[in-house]
Design a protein around this motif. Structure first.
Motif, PDB file in Angstrom:
ATOM      1  N   UNK A  56      -6.344  -7.473   5.943  1.00  0.00           N
ATOM      2  CA  UNK A  56      -7.576  -7.300   5.172  1.00  0.00           C
ATOM      3  C   UNK A  56      -7.702  -5.874   4.657  1.00  0.00           C
ATOM      4  N   UNK A  57      -7.349  -4.899   5.490  1.00  0.00           N
ATOM      5  CA  UNK A  57      -7.397  -3.507   5.045  1.00  0.00           C
ATOM      6  C   UNK A  57      -6.492  -3.296   3.834  1.00  0.00           C
ATOM      7  N   UNK A  58      -5.261  -3.789   3.914  1.00  0.00           N
ATOM      8  CA  UNK A  58      -4.318  -3.595   2.812  1.00  0.00           C
ATOM      9  C   UNK A  58      -4.817  -4.246   1.525  1.00  0.00           C
ATOM     10  N   UNK A  59      -5.482  -5.394   1.647  1.00  0.00           N
ATOM     11  CA  UNK A  59      -6.020  -6.059   0.454  1.00  0.00           C
ATOM     12  C   UNK A  59      -7.168  -5.282  -0.168  1.00  0.00           C
ATOM     13  N   UNK A  60      -7.892  -4.509   0.632  1.00  0.00           N
ATOM     14  CA  UNK A  60      -8.978  -3.709   0.067  1.00  0.00           C
ATOM     15  C   UNK A  60      -8.440  -2.462  -0.624  1.00  0.00           C
ATOM     16  N   UNK A  61      -7.274  -1.996  -0.199  1.00  0.00           N
ATOM     17  CA  UNK A  61      -6.656  -0.823  -0.834  1.00  0.00           C
ATOM     18  C   UNK A  61      -5.947  -1.220  -2.126  1.00  0.00           C
ATOM     19  N   UNK A  62      -5.252  -2.362  -2.096  1.00  0.00           N
ATOM     20  CA  UNK A  62      -4.508  -2.838  -3.270  1.00  0.00           C
ATOM     21  C   UNK A  62      -4.591  -4.358  -3.301  1.00  0.00           C
ATOM     22  N   UNK A  86       2.942 -11.362   5.551  1.00  0.00           N
ATOM     23  CA  UNK A  86       2.145 -12.036   6.571  1.00  0.00           C
ATOM     24  C   UNK A  86       2.228 -13.544   6.361  1.00  0.00           C
ATOM     25  N   UNK A  87       2.542 -14.320   7.392  1.00  0.00           N
ATOM     26  CA  UNK A  87       2.436 -15.770   7.256  1.00  0.00           C
ATOM     27  C   UNK A  87       0.954 -16.155   7.307  1.00  0.00           C
ATOM     28  N   UNK A 140      -5.867 -10.619  -4.784  1.00  0.00           N
ATOM     29  CA  UNK A 140      -6.549 -11.194  -3.631  1.00  0.00           C
ATOM     30  C   UNK A 140      -7.857 -10.447  -3.396  1.00  0.00           C
ATOM     31  N   UNK A 141      -8.935 -11.225  -3.295  1.00  0.00           N
ATOM     32  CA  UNK A 141     -10.240 -10.619  -3.089  1.00  0.00           C
ATOM     33  C   UNK A 141     -11.012 -11.400  -2.037  1.00  0.00           C
ATOM     34  N   UNK A 142     -11.612 -10.686  -1.102  1.00  0.00           N
ATOM     35  CA  UNK A 142     -12.459 -11.317  -0.101  1.00  0.00           C
ATOM     36  C   UNK A 142     -13.689 -11.889  -0.794  1.00  0.00           C
ATOM     37  N   UNK A 143     -14.077 -13.094  -0.387  1.00  0.00           N
ATOM     38  CA  UNK A 143     -15.260 -13.723  -0.958  1.00  0.00           C
ATOM     39  C   UNK A 143     -16.496 -13.053  -0.368  1.00  0.00           C
ATOM     40  N   UNK A 172       0.875  -1.168   0.000  1.00  0.00           N
ATOM     41  CA  UNK A 172       0.000   0.000   0.000  1.00  0.00           C
ATOM     42  C   UNK A 172       0.908   1.212   0.000  1.00  0.00           C
ATOM     43  N   UNK A 173       0.909   1.945  -1.100  1.00  0.00           N
ATOM     44  CA  UNK A 173       1.815   3.084  -1.236  1.00  0.00           C
ATOM     45  C   UNK A 173       3.250   2.606  -1.146  1.00  0.00           C
TER      46      UNK A 173
END
Length: 145
Positions: free
Chosen positions: A60-66, A39-40, A90-93, A32-33
């Protein structure tokens, strides 16, 4: 003629997937930026993608940003080693059908925490390398070119 053989081998995509299926712990890299995190995570192969579970927080926050990620898995024995890198998104189901399917993958948290969010990594590329583990070459004798 040289007796030298390269101790590094490029794995095929199929060999890389075989290695991914043989393990359950990998490392997720996010960005992110200017901030890069690793992360393991325990994971499962699901068809042509990877699944893991998480809870609200930095990952999860970082995956929503990028959603662009790297995922790396490796293993070794006394005589060989390998490393596989998955580049993907990576996308949350979100749908009930997707979550129900993911629950069938048998993915369980390693630690007793509530991880209700399933994330799927859709690969854009999968690459791997295998390594023969042998003694270091002689540094003092004649060198191969």
């Amino acid at each position: 003629m040289s007796a030298y053989t390269d101790p590094v081998q490029t794995l095929t995509v199929e060999q890389s997937w075989e290695h991914l299926r043989s393990q359950e712990l990998g490392r997720l890299v996010t960005r992110v930026g200017e901030t890069i995190d690793i992360f393991p995570v325990n994971y499962a192969v699901d068809g042509d993608g990877l699944l893991f579970r998480t809870a609200p927080g930095n990952k999860l926050f970082e995956l929503t940003v990028n959603e662009d990620v790297l995922f790396e898995v490796d293993d070794h024995t006394d005589t060989e080693a390998w490393s596989v890198v998955v580049r993907g998104r990576a996308q949350a189901l979100e749908t009930d059908a997707d979550v129900q399917r993911a629950e069938g993958a048998g993915l369980r948290p390693w630690i007793p925490t509530d991880k209700r969010v399933y994330v799927r990594i859709v690969p854009t590329s999968v690459s791997g390398r295998g390594f023969r583990r042998e003694p270091e070459p002689d540094r003092d004798g004649p060198q191969e070119y």
